[in-house]
Write a protein that holds these residues in place. Sequence first.
Motif, short mmCIF file in Angstrom:
data_model
loop_
_atom_site.label_atom_id
_atom_site.label_comp_id
_atom_site.label_asym_id
_atom_site.label_seq_id
_atom_site.Cartn_x
_atom_site.Cartn_y
_atom_site.Cartn_z
N UNK A 43 0.84 -1.15 -0.13
CA UNK A 43 -0.06 0.06 0.20
C UNK A 43 1.07 1.28 0.13
N UNK A 44 1.75 1.45 1.15
CA UNK A 44 2.49 2.44 1.27
C UNK A 44 4.29 2.83 -0.12
N UNK A 45 4.35 1.10 -0.94
CA UNK A 45 5.24 1.74 -1.76
C UNK A 45 3.67 2.62 -3.16
N UNK A 46 2.95 1.72 -3.41
CA UNK A 46 1.98 2.29 -3.95
C UNK A 46 1.54 3.62 -4.11
N UNK A 48 3.73 5.82 -3.38
CA UNK A 48 5.18 6.59 -3.06
C UNK A 48 4.96 6.61 -4.61
N UNK A 49 3.91 5.10 -5.35
CA UNK A 49 4.72 6.12 -6.96
C UNK A 49 2.90 6.51 -7.34
N UNK A 50 2.50 7.52 -6.70
CA UNK A 50 1.08 7.67 -7.48
C UNK A 50 0.20 6.26 -8.02
N UNK A 51 0.09 5.90 -7.47
CA UNK A 51 -1.01 4.79 -7.72
C UNK A 51 -1.90 4.28 -7.37
N UNK A 52 -2.85 4.28 -7.69
CA UNK A 52 -4.36 4.23 -7.10
C UNK A 52 -4.71 3.15 -6.51
N UNK A 53 -5.06 2.65 -5.49
CA UNK A 53 -4.60 1.74 -4.63
C UNK A 53 -6.03 0.92 -4.83
N UNK A 54 -6.83 1.31 -5.62
CA UNK A 54 -7.91 0.43 -6.16
C UNK A 54 -7.04 0.60 -7.66
N UNK A 55 -6.08 0.43 -8.17
CA UNK A 55 -5.70 -0.43 -9.25
C UNK A 55 -4.96 -1.82 -8.58
N UNK A 56 -5.69 -2.92 -9.27
CA UNK A 56 -5.34 -3.99 -8.67
C UNK A 56 -4.41 -4.86 -9.72
N UNK A 57 -3.93 -4.58 -10.45
CA UNK A 57 -3.11 -4.90 -11.41
C UNK A 57 -1.55 -3.97 -10.87
N UNK A 58 -1.79 -2.80 -10.51
CA UNK A 58 -0.61 -2.30 -10.53
C UNK A 58 0.24 -2.38 -9.36
N UNK A 59 -1.32 -2.67 -8.35
CA UNK A 59 -0.05 -2.84 -6.89
C UNK A 59 0.09 -4.72 -6.31
#
Length: 216
Positions: A43-46, A48-59
């Motif tokens: 969650x934190x690394x996502x 930091x990378x500007x990734x939406x926490x709802x983005x399952x694939x990127x997470x």
Amino acid sequence: MKPPFVITVDGPAASGKGTVAGRLAAAYGLPMLDTGLLYRAVGVLAQRGGIDLEDALASAAIARRLTADQLADPDFRTRGAGEAASRVAVHPDVRAALKDLQVAFARQPDGAVLDGRDQGTVICPEAPAKLYVTAAPEVRADRRWKQLTAQGEAVGFAEILDDIRKRDERDGGRAAAPMRPAPDAVLLDTSEMTIEQAADAARRIVEAARARWETS
């Protein structure tokens, strides 16, 4: 060949399961993995990378690259990290990406202690010793509030209680590996217990399980 002696300690946030797991690991000389930190890290690394926490694939991509030696970052233990963890933990792809790491940790020759939400139900359903540590939401909120204020976070008790209830609902209601006791887990309610009392009760539970494991 007898399988390794694995102890799973599951339960909701601020129930005391982390302390119990740590005491058990020390008592039995076993390595311990706080699996909640894996989800906090994702969650934190996502974020930091500007990734939406709802983005399952990127997470999930972050989860696949994660290693246990990355978990010492103090940012993973903040209130915000706990909220982020609960949000990414609902994604089946994230859980699948982290499963192999957890299973591998549990398969160490002498055994291990795993602290989390689904260790006794999904990761190590065959574990000889399973505990489900819980406490009343108000008690857990008070513990977390004291912990966070000691760390310098400015937050009110009512906010923490609301967080606890929302996390319980999210963790218990997710489709992938919902938080719940394994059928053969022993329930340990720490609401009225001191740390020492909870640790002693946990050791008694594990001793009974170890006796059965040794004679099996």
